[in-house]
Each structure stands twice: as structure tokens, then as C-alpha cells.
Design a protein around this motif. Structure first.
Motif, PDB file in Angstrom:
ATOM      1  N   PHE A 146       0.818  -1.214   0.000  1.00 15.75           N
ATOM      2  CA  PHE A 146       0.000   0.000   0.000  1.00 15.75           C
ATOM      3  C   PHE A 146       0.850   1.260   0.000  1.00 15.75           C
ATOM      4  O   PHE A 146       0.407   2.304  -0.482  1.00 15.75           O
ATOM      5  N   ALA A 176       0.115   3.899  -3.144  1.00 17.02           N
ATOM      6  CA  ALA A 176      -0.469   5.200  -2.803  1.00 17.02           C
ATOM      7  C   ALA A 176      -0.231   6.185  -3.939  1.00 17.02           C
ATOM      8  O   ALA A 176       0.904   6.413  -4.358  1.00 17.02           O
ATOM      9  N   LEU A 191      -4.613  -2.803   5.261  1.00 18.69           N
ATOM     10  CA  LEU A 191      -5.442  -1.749   4.678  1.00 18.69           C
ATOM     11  C   LEU A 191      -6.415  -1.183   5.712  1.00 18.69           C
ATOM     12  O   LEU A 191      -6.730   0.012   5.690  1.00 18.69           O
ATOM     13  N   ARG A 249      -5.239   1.887   7.533  1.00 17.24           N
ATOM     14  CA  ARG A 249      -4.853   3.052   6.731  1.00 17.24           C
ATOM     15  C   ARG A 249      -6.107   3.787   6.264  1.00 17.24           C
ATOM     16  O   ARG A 249      -6.561   3.634   5.128  1.00 17.24           O
ATOM     17  N   SER A 250      -6.671   4.590   7.140  1.00 19.08           N
ATOM     18  CA  SER A 250      -7.926   5.271   6.841  1.00 19.08           C
ATOM     19  C   SER A 250      -7.786   6.297   5.722  1.00 19.08           C
ATOM     20  O   SER A 250      -8.775   6.655   5.076  1.00 19.08           O
ATOM     21  N   ARG A 251      -6.561   6.779   5.488  1.00 17.25           N
ATOM     22  CA  ARG A 251      -6.357   7.796   4.456  1.00 17.25           C
ATOM     23  C   ARG A 251      -5.779   7.232   3.163  1.00 17.25           C
ATOM     24  O   ARG A 251      -5.361   7.989   2.287  1.00 17.25           O
ATOM     25  N   GLN A 252      -5.740   5.909   3.022  1.00 20.49           N
ATOM     26  CA  GLN A 252      -5.210   5.305   1.804  1.00 20.49           C
ATOM     27  C   GLN A 252      -6.079   5.703   0.613  1.00 20.49           C
ATOM     28  O   GLN A 252      -7.304   5.541   0.642  1.00 20.49           O
ATOM     29  N   GLN A 255      -8.244   5.531  -2.603  1.00 24.54           N
ATOM     30  CA  GLN A 255      -9.083   4.488  -3.196  1.00 24.54           C
ATOM     31  C   GLN A 255      -9.286   3.305  -2.238  1.00 24.54           C
ATOM     32  O   GLN A 255      -9.416   2.165  -2.646  1.00 24.54           O
ATOM     33  N   ARG A 256      -9.339   3.605  -0.963  1.00 27.07           N
ATOM     34  CA  ARG A 256      -9.394   2.545   0.044  1.00 27.07           C
ATOM     35  C   ARG A 256     -10.590   1.616  -0.143  1.00 27.07           C
ATOM     36  O   ARG A 256     -10.472   0.385  -0.039  1.00 27.07           O
ATOM     37  N   ARG A 257     -11.770   2.180  -0.393  1.00 24.10           N
ATOM     38  CA  ARG A 257     -12.967   1.350  -0.550  1.00 24.10           C
ATOM     39  C   ARG A 257     -12.837   0.409  -1.735  1.00 24.10           C
ATOM     40  O   ARG A 257     -13.179  -0.778  -1.655  1.00 24.10           O
ATOM     41  N   MET A 291     -10.366  -2.404  -0.948  1.00 26.99           N
ATOM     42  CA  MET A 291     -10.939  -3.434  -0.095  1.00 26.99           C
ATOM     43  C   MET A 291     -11.841  -4.358  -0.902  1.00 26.99           C
ATOM     44  O   MET A 291     -11.849  -5.584  -0.706  1.00 26.99           O
TER      45      MET A 291
END
Length: 220
Positions: free
Chosen positions: A41, A45, A74, A77-80, A82-84, A87
Motif C-alpha cells: 500500500f 499510494a 489496509l 490506513r484510513s487515508r489510503q 481508493q481505500r474502498r 478493499m
């Protein structure tokens, strides 16, 4: 590198400081280094989703980390970026998707158009595997991405696999990256016809893309 530590940069090396550095260390590695899952990740990023999915799949293929380890990394890492979506992609990687091209196929062709769900990395004769196998229709979809199908030897391997499948009654459909990425709706319509000719009684559904080929086909 931990916050508060200093270091000199060199050509081709970027120093990144992180407050969670010690929590991300691989406890078994020497010299000390960040474990594989957080590194995936870090590298993804700011990169396109395709690049991030490819990194996740590659890390799993090389057995550097598991889907559960990626998911746990993941989750912290709340600020990653395209996190949603990452996942969501992890679910497919865990089911056997091995490249960004395969992920696009599953997401934009199969799922988006209501096609049957293929069996990922299904065993095939000769210690081979099929990207997506539709057992009821004996159809296999092999997505030719930019990696893994380059060079004469790899192409010869693919041809031999296709012939072996045909001998046992399987039809191989081999879309390219361009067809999956640029014309997924047209590919979905083609697969509807192919699967239908081999016994599938369902129908593809239009997706949310403007001008979906399946929708236009239904209209007229």
C-alpha cells in the motif's frame, strides 16, 4: 523510516517517514524492514487502481503475504487513496484473481453484466490453471494482460493449453487487455452469445456505463 530519524537520499531512493514504522516491521526479517503487506500500500499510494491491484495480486502470488494480511494492513490506513475500491478488489484477489486485467474482467464484464460467476484459477490438465472456468458450459476465459503472456515461449504455452482444453470439449475465449479495459460491454455481449450457445439460459444485463453495448443491443 521512523519519525525523528534522519537519512541521506541517493539517486533512485526516496525516504519516507512514518509514525507507525515499528508496528509495520517484519518481526522475522533481517536487516529490519517493513513487512510486505504495508509495503504494497505504500507503493500503490497515488497510483492508478490497476497498479494497486497488480501489486496486491503479485504479493500473493509470490507468497509474500496473504489476503488476510493485506486486508488487515489496509484496515489501519484510513487515508489510503481508493481505500474502498481496494478493499473490494481484495475480495477478488482472495478468490484467485491474479492480475489487474483479470480484476477488470471480473468487475466490468462478468459482475457488471450479470454473467455467470466463473471458477477462478481452476485446475486444468498438465498442472495448469484457468483464469475463469464456466463449468456448466465448458467455457474458459483467459484474459491476456500485458504481463504473463509475452514472448514466444509464453504464447506457445497458451496455445498448448487451449488445444488440450479443446480435446476435452472446452472452448477457450482469450480477450486482450484492450477488449477488457476499453470495450467490456461488447465483450459481455459476446460472452452472452457464447455461453448461450453452450447451454446458459440467462441473459446479460446492461451495466451503468453510458452507452452500454448490451443496453443498445436490447433496444434495437
Amino acid at each position: 523510516m521512523p519519525i525523528g530519524r534522519s537519512g541521506r537520499t541517493r539517486d533512485g531512493i526516496t525516504i519516507v517517514r512514518n509514525r507507525d514504522f515499528h508496528e509495520r516491521l517484519d518481526p522475522t526479517a533481517w536487516p529490519h524492514r517493513v513487512s510486505a503487506a504495508p509495503t504494497v500500500f505504500d507503493l500503490s499510494a497515488g497510483a492508478p487502481l490497476d497498479r494497486a491491484v497488480a501489486l496486491m495480486a503479485k504479493a500473493q502470488q509470490l507468497r509474500l503475504c496473504t489476503p488476510d494480511e493485506l486486508r488487515a494492513a489496509l484496515a489501519t490506513r484510513s487515508r489510503q487513496p481508493q481505500r474502498r475500491l481496494l478493499m473490494e478488489a481484495l475480495g477478488e484477489v482472495g478468490e484467485g484473481v491474479e492480475s489487474a486485467a483479470e480484476y477488470r474482467y471480473v468487475r466490468d464484464v462478468e459482475h457488471a453484466h450479470g454473467l455467470p460467476v466463473g471458477r477462478r484459477q481452476a485446475p486444468a490438465p498438465g498442472q495448469r490453471h484457468r483464469d475463469s472456468a464456466y463449468d456448466g458450459q465448458k467455457v474458459v476465459v483467459e484474459v491476456d494482460g500485458r504481463l504473463g503472456h509475452e514472448g514466444w515461449a509464453a504464447q506457445a504455452f497458451d496455445r498448448r493449453r487451449d488445444i488440450d482444453s479443446a480435446v476435452t470439449g472446452w472452448l477457450t475465449v482469450r480477450p486482450t487487455w484492450l477488449e477488457v479495459a476499453d470495450a467490456p460491454c461488447r465483450l459481455a455481449a459476446d460472452l452472452e452469445a457464447i455461453l448461450g450457445s453452450r447451454g446458459w439460459t440467462g441473459r446479460a444485463v446492461p451495466c451503468r456505463r453510458p452507452g452500454c453495448f448490451v443496453a443498445r443491443q436490447r433496444a434495437g
